[in-house]
Design a protein around this motif. Structure first.
Motif, PDB file in Angstrom:
ATOM      1  N   GLN A 140      -9.321  16.873   5.977  1.00  0.00           N
ATOM      2  CA  GLN A 140     -10.095  17.475   7.058  1.00  0.00           C
ATOM      3  C   GLN A 140     -10.292  18.978   6.911  1.00  0.00           C
ATOM      4  O   GLN A 140     -11.386  19.497   7.133  1.00  0.00           O
ATOM      5  CB  GLN A 140      -9.413  17.170   8.398  1.00  0.00           C
ATOM      6  CG  GLN A 140     -10.140  17.758   9.604  1.00  0.00           C
ATOM      7  CD  GLN A 140      -9.421  17.455  10.903  1.00  0.00           C
ATOM      8  OE1 GLN A 140      -8.383  16.803  10.905  1.00  0.00           O
ATOM      9  NE2 GLN A 140      -9.980  17.942  12.013  1.00  0.00           N
ATOM     10  N   PHE A 141      -9.227  19.694   6.561  1.00  0.00           N
ATOM     11  CA  PHE A 141      -9.297  21.159   6.532  1.00  0.00           C
ATOM     12  C   PHE A 141      -9.479  21.724   5.119  1.00  0.00           C
ATOM     13  O   PHE A 141      -9.180  22.888   4.870  1.00  0.00           O
ATOM     14  CB  PHE A 141      -8.048  21.758   7.190  1.00  0.00           C
ATOM     15  CG  PHE A 141      -7.908  21.391   8.638  1.00  0.00           C
ATOM     16  CD1 PHE A 141      -8.845  21.810   9.565  1.00  0.00           C
ATOM     17  CD2 PHE A 141      -6.860  20.589   9.064  1.00  0.00           C
ATOM     18  CE1 PHE A 141      -8.731  21.454  10.896  1.00  0.00           C
ATOM     19  CE2 PHE A 141      -6.738  20.226  10.391  1.00  0.00           C
ATOM     20  CZ  PHE A 141      -7.674  20.660  11.311  1.00  0.00           C
ATOM     21  N   TRP A 142      -9.953  20.889   4.208  1.00  0.00           N
ATOM     22  CA  TRP A 142     -10.284  21.339   2.856  1.00  0.00           C
ATOM     23  C   TRP A 142     -11.789  21.283   2.691  1.00  0.00           C
ATOM     24  O   TRP A 142     -12.458  20.370   3.179  1.00  0.00           O
ATOM     25  CB  TRP A 142      -9.630  20.446   1.811  1.00  0.00           C
ATOM     26  CG  TRP A 142      -9.908  20.870   0.392  1.00  0.00           C
ATOM     27  CD1 TRP A 142      -9.141  21.671  -0.393  1.00  0.00           C
ATOM     28  CD2 TRP A 142     -11.023  20.476  -0.428  1.00  0.00           C
ATOM     29  NE1 TRP A 142      -9.712  21.830  -1.639  1.00  0.00           N
ATOM     30  CE2 TRP A 142     -10.880  21.110  -1.686  1.00  0.00           C
ATOM     31  CE3 TRP A 142     -12.144  19.674  -0.201  1.00  0.00           C
ATOM     32  CZ2 TRP A 142     -11.788  20.949  -2.718  1.00  0.00           C
ATOM     33  CZ3 TRP A 142     -13.069  19.519  -1.234  1.00  0.00           C
ATOM     34  CH2 TRP A 142     -12.885  20.160  -2.476  1.00  0.00           C
ATOM     35  N   SER A 143     -12.346  22.297   2.016  1.00  0.00           N
ATOM     36  CA  SER A 143     -13.776  22.269   1.721  1.00  0.00           C
ATOM     37  C   SER A 143     -14.034  22.983   0.408  1.00  0.00           C
ATOM     38  O   SER A 143     -13.283  23.873   0.010  1.00  0.00           O
ATOM     39  CB  SER A 143     -14.582  22.932   2.843  1.00  0.00           C
ATOM     40  OG  SER A 143     -14.364  24.339   2.850  1.00  0.00           O
ATOM     41  N   PHE A 144     -15.096  22.586  -0.226  1.00  0.00           N
ATOM     42  CA  PHE A 144     -15.486  23.219  -1.487  1.00  0.00           C
ATOM     43  C   PHE A 144     -15.812  24.689  -1.264  1.00  0.00           C
ATOM     44  O   PHE A 144     -15.450  25.549  -2.073  1.00  0.00           O
ATOM     45  CB  PHE A 144     -16.696  22.492  -2.074  1.00  0.00           C
ATOM     46  CG  PHE A 144     -17.158  23.063  -3.390  1.00  0.00           C
ATOM     47  CD1 PHE A 144     -16.596  22.642  -4.580  1.00  0.00           C
ATOM     48  CD2 PHE A 144     -18.156  24.035  -3.425  1.00  0.00           C
ATOM     49  CE1 PHE A 144     -17.018  23.172  -5.793  1.00  0.00           C
ATOM     50  CE2 PHE A 144     -18.585  24.574  -4.630  1.00  0.00           C
ATOM     51  CZ  PHE A 144     -18.005  24.140  -5.815  1.00  0.00           C
ATOM     52  N   GLU A 145     -16.464  24.985  -0.161  1.00  0.00           N
ATOM     53  CA  GLU A 145     -16.894  26.351   0.133  1.00  0.00           C
ATOM     54  C   GLU A 145     -15.717  27.310   0.284  1.00  0.00           C
ATOM     55  O   GLU A 145     -15.762  28.439  -0.197  1.00  0.00           O
ATOM     56  CB  GLU A 145     -17.744  26.373   1.412  1.00  0.00           C
ATOM     57  CG  GLU A 145     -19.129  25.808   1.245  1.00  0.00           C
ATOM     58  CD  GLU A 145     -20.008  26.696   0.368  1.00  0.00           C
ATOM     59  OE1 GLU A 145     -19.889  27.940   0.478  1.00  0.00           O
ATOM     60  OE2 GLU A 145     -20.796  26.155  -0.416  1.00  0.00           O
ATOM     61  N   SER A 146     -14.651  26.867   0.952  1.00  0.00           N
ATOM     62  CA  SER A 146     -13.540  27.770   1.242  1.00  0.00           C
ATOM     63  C   SER A 146     -12.392  27.672   0.251  1.00  0.00           C
ATOM     64  O   SER A 146     -11.610  28.607   0.117  1.00  0.00           O
ATOM     65  CB  SER A 146     -13.004  27.506   2.653  1.00  0.00           C
ATOM     66  OG  SER A 146     -12.546  26.166   2.765  1.00  0.00           O
ATOM     67  N   ASN A 147     -12.284  26.551  -0.470  1.00  0.00           N
ATOM     68  CA  ASN A 147     -11.133  26.365  -1.350  1.00  0.00           C
ATOM     69  C   ASN A 147     -11.451  26.435  -2.835  1.00  0.00           C
ATOM     70  O   ASN A 147     -10.559  26.714  -3.643  1.00  0.00           O
ATOM     71  CB  ASN A 147     -10.466  25.007  -1.066  1.00  0.00           C
ATOM     72  CG  ASN A 147      -9.856  24.928   0.317  1.00  0.00           C
ATOM     73  OD1 ASN A 147     -10.480  24.446   1.250  1.00  0.00           O
ATOM     74  ND2 ASN A 147      -8.638  25.426   0.467  1.00  0.00           N
ATOM     75  N   VAL A 148     -12.675  26.155  -3.209  1.00  0.00           N
ATOM     76  CA  VAL A 148     -13.034  26.143  -4.634  1.00  0.00           C
ATOM     77  C   VAL A 148     -13.992  27.283  -4.980  1.00  0.00           C
ATOM     78  O   VAL A 148     -13.772  28.011  -5.956  1.00  0.00           O
ATOM     79  CB  VAL A 148     -13.662  24.790  -5.037  1.00  0.00           C
ATOM     80  CG1 VAL A 148     -14.085  24.820  -6.510  1.00  0.00           C
ATOM     81  CG2 VAL A 148     -12.691  23.659  -4.780  1.00  0.00           C
ATOM     82  N   LYS A 149     -15.014  27.444  -4.204  1.00  0.00           N
ATOM     83  CA  LYS A 149     -16.040  28.442  -4.509  1.00  0.00           C
ATOM     84  C   LYS A 149     -15.488  29.851  -4.680  1.00  0.00           C
ATOM     85  O   LYS A 149     -15.908  30.584  -5.592  1.00  0.00           O
ATOM     86  CB  LYS A 149     -17.119  28.420  -3.432  1.00  0.00           C
ATOM     87  CG  LYS A 149     -18.326  29.274  -3.768  1.00  0.00           C
ATOM     88  CD  LYS A 149     -19.406  29.142  -2.701  1.00  0.00           C
ATOM     89  CE  LYS A 149     -20.609  30.019  -3.027  1.00  0.00           C
ATOM     90  NZ  LYS A 149     -21.677  29.899  -1.992  1.00  0.00           N
ATOM     91  N   PRO A 150     -14.528  30.305  -3.822  1.00  0.00           N
ATOM     92  CA  PRO A 150     -14.004  31.671  -3.995  1.00  0.00           C
ATOM     93  C   PRO A 150     -13.339  31.924  -5.344  1.00  0.00           C
ATOM     94  O   PRO A 150     -13.281  33.066  -5.790  1.00  0.00           O
ATOM     95  CB  PRO A 150     -12.979  31.793  -2.856  1.00  0.00           C
ATOM     96  CG  PRO A 150     -13.453  30.832  -1.823  1.00  0.00           C
ATOM     97  CD  PRO A 150     -14.008  29.670  -2.598  1.00  0.00           C
ATOM     98  N   ILE A 151     -12.857  30.868  -5.992  1.00  0.00           N
ATOM     99  CA  ILE A 151     -12.228  31.040  -7.306  1.00  0.00           C
ATOM    100  C   ILE A 151     -13.235  31.577  -8.314  1.00  0.00           C
ATOM    101  O   ILE A 151     -12.912  32.405  -9.169  1.00  0.00           O
ATOM    102  CB  ILE A 151     -11.633  29.703  -7.796  1.00  0.00           C
ATOM    103  CG1 ILE A 151     -10.477  29.281  -6.890  1.00  0.00           C
ATOM    104  CG2 ILE A 151     -11.172  29.818  -9.249  1.00  0.00           C
ATOM    105  CD1 ILE A 151      -9.887  27.930  -7.248  1.00  0.00           C
ATOM    106  N   PHE A 152     -14.470  31.129  -8.210  1.00  0.00           N
ATOM    107  CA  PHE A 152     -15.486  31.496  -9.191  1.00  0.00           C
ATOM    108  C   PHE A 152     -16.485  32.539  -8.676  1.00  0.00           C
ATOM    109  O   PHE A 152     -17.264  33.076  -9.460  1.00  0.00           O
ATOM    110  CB  PHE A 152     -16.263  30.235  -9.625  1.00  0.00           C
ATOM    111  CG  PHE A 152     -15.389  29.161 -10.200  1.00  0.00           C
ATOM    112  CD1 PHE A 152     -14.971  29.217 -11.518  1.00  0.00           C
ATOM    113  CD2 PHE A 152     -14.956  28.101  -9.414  1.00  0.00           C
ATOM    114  CE1 PHE A 152     -14.164  28.233 -12.051  1.00  0.00           C
ATOM    115  CE2 PHE A 152     -14.143  27.109  -9.934  1.00  0.00           C
ATOM    116  CZ  PHE A 152     -13.741  27.182 -11.260  1.00  0.00           C
TER     117      PHE A 152
END
Length: 313
Positions: A140-152
């Motif tokens: 529920q509280f995981w998203s590509f925008e907030s958890n993956v995108k900032p890495i790149f």
């Protein structure tokens, strides 16, 4: 002369010197260049700031530092290739470069996947807590925008999850271990010797803590505690990565472990239990299970590799 993989090409003092050069150049280049140095705002007599502080997480500082450590990493790899070529007599440069690539772990294998999962096994407790908080991938509280995108898409992400793990593993694992291997040091000794360079390379953060906290007596105490703590856990982490590298002969498992641990951070058993007190027993079992699983998988999931280090024992 015998093949270059069958003879010791360096003395132990020479290995110490070369390993020290690789480690110190990686850290030293951060202070050698003005663009990579962290500065603190100074004030004029009238109390007005004369110079804006350059902080560790400023984009321009991160960008300059990533370029600097990348250059340092290339130099360290060149040191390994040059050492092999210079000390191996009539061996052609291509043979020295090929042997260096093998020692530096620039190889991978189809069955390396399990060895990349050893660190996640150790983190069974924190992962279980993340599951309880619905923050694992696709919860529920995981998203590509907030958890993956900032890495790149951010410089902090590139530093913490890509460039820093890669360059640190190449220098402090691959290059340092290769250099000591060329001096005939056994793999068992390397597991406990080489991580000390990795731990010592993080001591300079104490200087940054001291300045950031205002250069007071309290700042000294905080900096010392910070250095001791960081030296301890980076050295322990170095044992783990050194073992993976030496056992598999590949940089991949150590690199994956480094990235994973940087993303997860240090385990926080106390805060996990405080967050979910009604799951205290389950969290304890998850932490204990992770440690027991780690002990088992560290040996079981690193078998069957054609490592030039482990075969030499």
């Amino acid at each position: 002369m015998p093949p270059i993989h069958e003879v010791a090409l360096l003395t132990l003092p020479q290995a110490h010197a070369l390993a020290g050069f690789c480690a110190s150049s990686y850290v030293g280049i951060l202070y050698l260049l003005q663009q990579t140095r962290i500065t603190y705002s100074s004030e004029s007599a009238e109390g007005q700031a004369k110079e804006r502080a350059r902080r560790r997480d400023d984009s321009d500082v991160i960008r300059a530092r990533l370029i600097a450590v990348s250059i340092s990493t290339i130099v360290s790899c060149s040191v390994v290739v040059g050492t092999i070529w210079h000390t191996s007599g009539n061996e052609p440069l291509s043979s020295a470069a090929s042997f260096a690539a093998t020692l530096l772990g620039f190889t991978t294998h189809w069955h390396i996947f399990l060895s990349c999962l050893i660190a996640p096994v150790l983190y069974a407790g924190p992962l279980y807590t993340s599951f309880l908080s619905s923050s694992l991938p696709f919860q529920q509280f995981w998203s590509f925008e907030s958890n993956v995108k900032p890495i790149f898409s951010t410089w902090v992400g590139w530093r913490n999850c890509i460039v820093a793990p890669l360059t640190e593993e190449v220098v402090f694992r691959a290059c340092v271990l290769a250099i000591y291997h060329l001096a005939g040091v056994s793999s068992k000794k390397l597991i406990f010797l080489s991580p000390l360079w990795f731990g010592l390379a993080h001591v300079h953060h104490g200087w940054e803590v001291y300045h950031r906290l205002g250069r007071t007596a309290q700042a000294v105490q905080t900096a010392v505690v910070s250095v001791v703590f960081q030296l301890a856990y980076t050295t322990l982490f170095g044992f783990h990565c050194a073992y993976l590298f030496l056992k598999t002969g590949s940089l991949v498992p150590a690199l994956v472990s480094h990235i994973f641990c940087n993303i997860m951070g240090l385990p926080g058993f106390g805060s996990d239990v405080a967050q979910f007190p009604h799951r205290r027993v389950a969290i304890i079992l998850a932490y204990v299970g992770g440690m027991l699983g780690y002990i088992y998988t560290l040996s079981a999931w690193t078998k069957g590799f054609d490592s030039p280090y482990w075969l030499s024992m």
